[in-house]
Scaffold this motif. Structure first.
Motif, PDB file in Angstrom:
ATOM      1  N   GLU A 190       0.806  -1.335  -0.422  1.00  0.00           N
ATOM      2  CA  GLU A 190      -0.136   0.187   0.077  1.00  0.00           C
ATOM      3  C   GLU A 190       0.400   0.913   0.018  1.00  0.00           C
ATOM      4  O   GLU A 190       0.445   2.365   0.017  1.00  0.00           O
ATOM      5  N   ALA A 191       2.380   1.175   0.598  1.00  0.00           N
ATOM      6  CA  ALA A 191       2.887   1.766   0.076  1.00  0.00           C
ATOM      7  C   ALA A 191       3.992   2.460  -0.680  1.00  0.00           C
ATOM      8  O   ALA A 191       4.009   3.009  -1.064  1.00  0.00           O
ATOM      9  N   THR A 192       3.151   1.665  -1.863  1.00  0.00           N
ATOM     10  CA  THR A 192       4.057   1.992  -3.319  1.00  0.00           C
ATOM     11  C   THR A 192       2.732   2.426  -3.950  1.00  0.00           C
ATOM     12  O   THR A 192       1.442   1.701  -4.441  1.00  0.00           O
ATOM     13  N   PRO A 193       2.784   2.685  -5.785  1.00  0.00           N
ATOM     14  CA  PRO A 193       0.989   3.258  -6.542  1.00  0.00           C
ATOM     15  C   PRO A 193       0.820   1.990  -6.939  1.00  0.00           C
ATOM     16  O   PRO A 193       1.235   0.747  -7.321  1.00  0.00           O
ATOM     17  N   PRO A 194      -0.957   2.172  -6.925  1.00  0.00           N
ATOM     18  CA  PRO A 194      -1.377   0.883  -7.330  1.00  0.00           C
ATOM     19  C   PRO A 194      -1.479   0.461  -8.378  1.00  0.00           C
ATOM     20  O   PRO A 194      -0.429   1.756  -9.511  1.00  0.00           O
ATOM     21  N   ARG A 195      -1.924  -1.215  -9.190  1.00  0.00           N
ATOM     22  CA  ARG A 195      -1.951  -1.103  -9.988  1.00  0.00           C
ATOM     23  C   ARG A 195      -2.845  -0.928 -11.483  1.00  0.00           C
ATOM     24  O   ARG A 195      -3.344  -0.512 -12.443  1.00  0.00           O
ATOM     25  N   LEU A 196      -4.441  -0.332  -9.987  1.00  0.00           N
ATOM     26  CA  LEU A 196      -5.217   0.025 -10.513  1.00  0.00           C
ATOM     27  C   LEU A 196      -6.200   0.581  -9.778  1.00  0.00           C
ATOM     28  O   LEU A 196      -5.906   0.693  -8.151  1.00  0.00           O
ATOM     29  N   THR A 197      -6.608   2.206  -9.579  1.00  0.00           N
ATOM     30  CA  THR A 197      -7.057   3.070  -8.490  1.00  0.00           C
ATOM     31  C   THR A 197      -8.626   3.457  -9.771  1.00  0.00           C
ATOM     32  O   THR A 197      -8.456   3.681 -11.069  1.00  0.00           O
ATOM     33  N   ALA A 198      -9.680   2.809  -8.951  1.00  0.00           N
ATOM     34  CA  ALA A 198     -10.874   3.811  -9.470  1.00  0.00           C
ATOM     35  C   ALA A 198     -11.529   4.645  -7.815  1.00  0.00           C
ATOM     36  O   ALA A 198     -11.762   3.927  -6.914  1.00  0.00           O
ATOM     37  N   LEU A 199     -11.442   5.541  -8.174  1.00  0.00           N
ATOM     38  CA  LEU A 199     -11.617   6.767  -6.588  1.00  0.00           C
ATOM     39  C   LEU A 199     -13.405   6.922  -6.845  1.00  0.00           C
ATOM     40  O   LEU A 199     -13.790   7.783  -6.061  1.00  0.00           O
ATOM     41  N   ASP A 200     -14.150   6.558  -7.956  1.00  0.00           N
ATOM     42  CA  ASP A 200     -15.778   6.897  -8.179  1.00  0.00           C
ATOM     43  C   ASP A 200     -16.370   6.218  -8.502  1.00  0.00           C
ATOM     44  O   ASP A 200     -17.048   5.749  -8.974  1.00  0.00           O
ATOM     45  N   VAL A 201     -16.425   4.828  -7.843  1.00  0.00           N
ATOM     46  CA  VAL A 201     -17.271   3.347  -8.253  1.00  0.00           C
ATOM     47  C   VAL A 201     -18.447   3.902  -8.674  1.00  0.00           C
ATOM     48  O   VAL A 201     -19.162   4.159  -7.106  1.00  0.00           O
ATOM     49  N   ARG A 202     -18.951   3.474  -9.096  1.00  0.00           N
ATOM     50  CA  ARG A 202     -20.825   3.475  -9.336  1.00  0.00           C
ATOM     51  C   ARG A 202     -21.482   2.561  -9.528  1.00  0.00           C
ATOM     52  O   ARG A 202     -22.772   2.031  -9.691  1.00  0.00           O
ATOM     53  N   GLU A 203     -20.518   1.355 -10.672  1.00  0.00           N
ATOM     54  CA  GLU A 203     -21.443   0.067 -10.830  1.00  0.00           C
ATOM     55  C   GLU A 203     -20.015  -0.846 -10.927  1.00  0.00           C
ATOM     56  O   GLU A 203     -18.816  -0.126 -10.857  1.00  0.00           O
ATOM     57  N   PHE A 204     -20.414  -2.216 -11.668  1.00  0.00           N
ATOM     58  CA  PHE A 204     -18.902  -2.795 -11.051  1.00  0.00           C
ATOM     59  C   PHE A 204     -18.686  -3.698 -12.668  1.00  0.00           C
ATOM     60  O   PHE A 204     -17.685  -4.168 -12.545  1.00  0.00           O
TER      61      PHE A 204
END
Length: 327
Positions: A196-210
């Motif tokens: 978690e101290a490293t850059p994520p491989r994938l980031t989604a900051l405002d998820v509304r559907e999956f």
């Protein structure tokens, strides 16, 4: 509400279940305490089950002798890999024997805590959770802790998670070091995850559907060495947690993914008011009535090696961290 939705543990109001501990320093000590415990149950018409190391099982079987209600089971089968599965196994074992007419089942069990502190934590949680998760079941468990080989933190956990300790001769004595399960679980640490101290491989900051997010997750994981089963487990667990967050939590709902050679880590968070259910996810929220839902966190705990939850009541949201180890 929160990312956890309604996936608490459905707890019975009854107190038929007993959960005693035995800290022993050798086979002689084990036999002096546990054999009378098993014999007393057999004499009362109860079933007696031994789920320990082969050496301990052999010593107890020799001491108790042959009996149609005495059963030795494989320890790995009784305490299957992940802790919610172990709880389910004990429920089914109890139901199977009591379904044959015995009034109660006594189990002498010995957990394999694993080799690392990270694995220890899951079973420390388990030892506290079962005080509530098995309440109402006609099950008397005796958990064996071998003082010769277990490290001090696990021996301390034995004393904190068992309301009574067995003395030589098989008599239980109240344990003054027992800690209320909810308090014990809340005080256990949430381990740091270096990824978690490293850059994520994938980031989604405002998820509304999956649907789109699941596709993005699957695409990222397809580029790893993870076995397809491990990928599917992580996708399903993340799906459940994101669905809970979108349906029951407050925005923004976020997801982050990290991968390493030995593990996949995924965090799901929401902006809800926090959470304070220490027993969440150790059984379906509505008990045996699975049609009512409430299985999300329970499924996640079975699909993932580690499920860590942070964010107490009144805090800034809740975060669930899912870890699947790559074997």
């Amino acid at each position: 509400m929160s990312v956890l939705g309604t996936s608490g543990c459905a707890l019975s109001g009854g107190r038929e279940h007993r959960h005693d501990g035995l800290v022993c320093d050798g086979d002689e000590h084990l036999v002096r305490a546990a054999a009378p415990f098993l014999q007393a149950g057999l004499e009362a018409g109860e079933a007696a089950v031994i789920a320990t190391t082969p050496r301990a099982a052999g010593a107890l079987r020799d001491a108790v002798g042959s009996h149609p209600l005495l059963h030795v089971v494989d320890r790995a089968g009784a305490y299957q890999g992940r802790t919610p599965t172990a709880i389910t196994s004990l429920r089914r074992l109890t139901d199977r024997y009591t379904g044959d007419g015995v009034p109660r089942v006594r189990v002498v069990g010995e957990v394999d805590f694993g080799a690392t502190e990270r694995h220890w934590l899951e079973w420390q949680r388990y030892e506290s959770v079962v005080n509530e998760a098995l309440a109402g079941r006609p099950l008397w468990g005796l958990c064996v802790f071998d003082a010769r080989r277990l490290p001090a933190p696990l021996l301390d956990a034995a004393l904190a998670t068992h309301p009574a300790l067995l003395e030589p001769g098989g008599a239980p004595a109240d344990n003054p070091r027992f800690v209320d399960p909810a308090d014990y679980l809340r005080d256990l640490p949430v381990p740091e995850e270096p990824l978690e101290a490293t850059p994520p491989r994938l980031t989604a900051l405002d998820v509304r559907e999956f649907v789109g997010l699941r596709h993005a997750l699957a695409t990222e994981l397809a580029g790893t060495r993870a076995h397809p089963d491990a990928v599917e487990d992580l996708l399903l667990a993340a799906d459940e947690m994101v669905s809970n967050a979108v349906r029951h939590g407050a925005p923004p709902v976020s997801l982050r993914l990290w991968t390493a050679e030995d593990r996949i880590v995924c965090t799901i968070g929401d902006g809800g008011p926090g959470w304070d259910n220490a027993f969440a996810g150790y059984g379906p929220a509505h008990g045996d009535d699975l049609s009512r839902g409430g299985m999300g966190l329970w499924l996640a705990r079975q699909l993932c090696d580690h499920v860590d939850i942070s964010g107490g009541p009144g805090g800034d949201g809740v975060r669930v961290r899912l870890t699947v180890r790559l074997r």
